[in-house]
Enzyme design. Structure first.
Site, PDB file in Angstrom:
ATOM      1  N   HIS A  84     -24.537 -25.291 -61.028  1.00 62.75           N
ATOM      2  CA  HIS A  84     -25.397 -26.153 -60.204  1.00 62.75           C
ATOM      3  C   HIS A  84     -26.027 -27.256 -61.057  1.00 62.75           C
ATOM      4  O   HIS A  84     -27.240 -27.372 -61.173  1.00 62.75           O
ATOM      5  CB  HIS A  84     -26.478 -25.316 -59.510  1.00 62.75           C
TER       6      HIS A  84
ATOM      7  N   PHE B 105     -25.442 -31.536 -62.805  1.00 62.74           N
ATOM      8  CA  PHE B 105     -25.285 -32.912 -62.321  1.00 62.74           C
ATOM      9  C   PHE B 105     -23.861 -33.193 -61.841  1.00 62.74           C
ATOM     10  O   PHE B 105     -23.658 -33.937 -60.887  1.00 62.74           O
ATOM     11  CB  PHE B 105     -25.677 -33.892 -63.436  1.00 62.74           C
TER      12      PHE B 105
ATOM     13  N   HIS C 100     -21.909 -31.035 -60.401  1.00 65.80           N
ATOM     14  CA  HIS C 100     -21.831 -30.445 -59.059  1.00 65.80           C
ATOM     15  C   HIS C 100     -22.491 -31.377 -58.048  1.00 65.80           C
ATOM     16  O   HIS C 100     -21.948 -31.588 -56.951  1.00 65.80           O
ATOM     17  CB  HIS C 100     -22.517 -29.080 -59.047  1.00 65.80           C
TER      18      HIS C 100
END
Length: 533
Positions: free
Chosen positions: A251, A253, A255
């Site tokens: 989770h 940047f 993503h």
């Protein structure tokens, strides 16, 4: 084997590169990086004869010595530490290329032999053992793994999962400088069109380049002119967003970018610009950009069971999603990064309400309710109905958020590895703290294929199919690739099960007899006699 030759110049020096037409993208990039004598942190830009930036990829159009491309190293990192794969490159190992080749070889073995030979397991065991040894001896300066303990916990480790959670100021400023350097460069039409497709490969792009691509999205959807967004404000907003995504396996940047890029692609593929107004499009894109801000790598179940500050603050109600929203509007409260600052109070209120609604919809505990609501309105869906549009916007961000399996396998599979790493980190922490262990995150119970087959069948397909019912044009873009992914992981699951059975058979040994041995009776002195057992 068909090859292509590319002619280009580096610092005025003529060069030519020859590679197979089916050459992996990373190998092509490495070829140009070597020609420029560039380091692993350097950013390369390739310009065509018109001065436009073109993507360094196997799809490069062949040219002639008279129409040379121009290769430049436009930014270089001279100060940052070597981390992870970058350290491997500095030591002379092309880690990415090695991993791809090993994965390719392993798949080939599985296909041809229907099982993985025992020697491959042994090699994996030795590699894992070596990795663990490296991670437990960070003080060994002979490998560049020196750690200055006097600097406390803020110095990142060479190993990704041991880096500090928050980005350091130096790390952020370095990426910011690169971004601002590159932001005025013209992005080619070919890249702009590629950006609108679900097949886009995020792994080819560095963080600063990703920020440029996000800027392109806001520009090409006409948000800059429609909402009077100043370019420097948009750039500050994107930088603040980058800064508030953490150094975690999934989770992060990248993503954030993938979700935003899928949302952007869906907007173009479904021609939403002609169906809903620009404010709703702005809400959808900005929600995707902000949807996982400051995620720490531990899901809501952990937050609630561990009674974290977030769970206490939001009374166990979508603690992460509420936090992502709060961080987003913290960024937007700053005038220098408020891309909505030139909008009316009424429009701002509508945008805030829409972003909150979209981000909260990414909480998977609400998945069934939102999907059922969409299925109910689908037969009578009306784009002029605000309630219908609101549900569609929630469905769109949900689809974008879990859309990795709609991408090509060489893009999607590394993301699954990242996700499993984050899952396993959480289950390890849950065991350590005596908390309930999330079953689908337990490294002792979950395999790569088992983690995906059920998820695709019972979560992805039902969601994606309903969106494709509204937009039949999406079937080839999000349904067909997911079916291929399901087939791929189903076969992998069967192969692993066969391997498990074969291994169990080979390890099975005959237990030694437990019957009592006859005792040896003493013989007369001076004689010896062997005892028959």
């Amino acid at each position: 084997m068909a090859t292509k030759i590319i002619y280009f110049t580096v610092n005025g020096r003529p060069e030519q590169a020859e590679f197979p037409t089916d050459c992996p993208a990373q190998d092509v990039k490495d070829l140009f990086r070597a020609a420029a004598e560039a380091g692993p942190h350097d950013i390369l830009k390739l310009y065509n004869t018109k001065g436009n930036i073109i993507n360094i990829s196997p799809q490069l159009a062949p040219n002639s010595p008279q129409s040379c491309y121009k290769l430049e190293v436009v930014a270089a990192d001279c100060n940052s530490e070597l981390l992870g794969s970058e350290l491997a490159v500095a030591l002379g190992f092309d880690l990415s290329s090695m991993e791809k080749r090993l994965q390719s070889l392993e798949k080939k073995i599985l296909t041809e032999a229907a099982e993985t030979p025992a020697i491959v397991y042994e090699m994996k065991r030795q590699v894992e053992s070596f990795r663990e040894k490296l991670e437990s001896v960070e003080h060994l300066s002979w490998l560049g793994l020196f750690k200055d303990m006097s600097e406390g916990t803020h110095k990142p480790s060479p190993f990704y999962h041991k880096r500090t959670l928050r980005k350091t100021r130096e790390e952020c400023e370095h990426v910011r400088e690169k971004f601002l350097q590159m932001s005025s460069l013209e992005v080619s039409e070919k890249v702009r069109q590629y950006l609108k497709t679900p097949t886009f490969d995020n792994w080819q792009w560095e963080d600063a380049e990703i920020m440029v691509l996000l800027q392109v999205m806001y520009t090409d959807l006409d948000f800059i002119s429609t909402f009077n967004i100043e370019l420097d404000v948009l750039q500050q907003f994107l930088y603040e967003v980058y800064r508030r995504y953490n150094n975690i396996p999934f989770h992060n940047f990248k993503h954030c970018f993938c979700v935003t890029q899928m949302m952007y692609g869906l907007i173009w593929l479904t021609d939403l610009k002609s169906k809903i107004d620009s404010i709703d499009l702005l809400i959808m894109l900005t929600s995707a950009v902000c949807h996982d801000l400051d995620h720490t790598g531990y899901n809501n179940a952990y937050q609630i069971n561990a009674r974290t500050e977030l769970a206490m603050r939001y009374n166990d109600i979508s603690p992460l999603e509420n936090h992502h929203c709060a961080v987003a509007f913290e960024i937007l409260e700053n005038n220098e990064s408020n891309i909505f600052r030139n909008l009316s109070t009424e429009h701002y209120k509508r945008i805030r309400e829409g972003i909150i609604k979209c981000i909260l919809a990414t909480d998977m505990t609400r998945h069934t309710d939102i999907l059922n609501k969409f299925k109910t309105i689908l037969p009578v869906f009306d784009f002029s109905n605000k309630d219908h549009r609101d549900v569609l916007m929630m469905i769109m961000i949900k689809v974008s958020d879990i859309s990795n399996e709609a991408r090509p396998m060489d893009v999607a599979e590394p993301w699954l590895d990242c996700l499993l790493q984050e899952f396993f980190n959480q289950s390890d922490m849950e065991k350590l703290e005596g908390l309930p262990v999330t079953p689908f995150m337990d490294r002792d119970k979950v395999t790569k294929p088992s983690s995906q087959t059920g998820f695709i069948r019972f979560v992805l397909f039902p969601l994606f199919i309903e969106l494709a019912n509204l937009f039949p044009c999406l079937e080839q873009h999000i349904i067909d690739p997911v079916q291929k992914a399901l087939d791929y992981y189903t076969e992998m699951e069967k192969a692993l099960e066969r391997e498990k059975q074969n291994r169990a058979m080979s390890e099975k040994v005959v237990k030694p007899s437990t019957s009592k041995e006859p005792e040896a009776h003493p013989e007369p002195s001076g004689t010896t006699k062997p005892v028959n057992l």
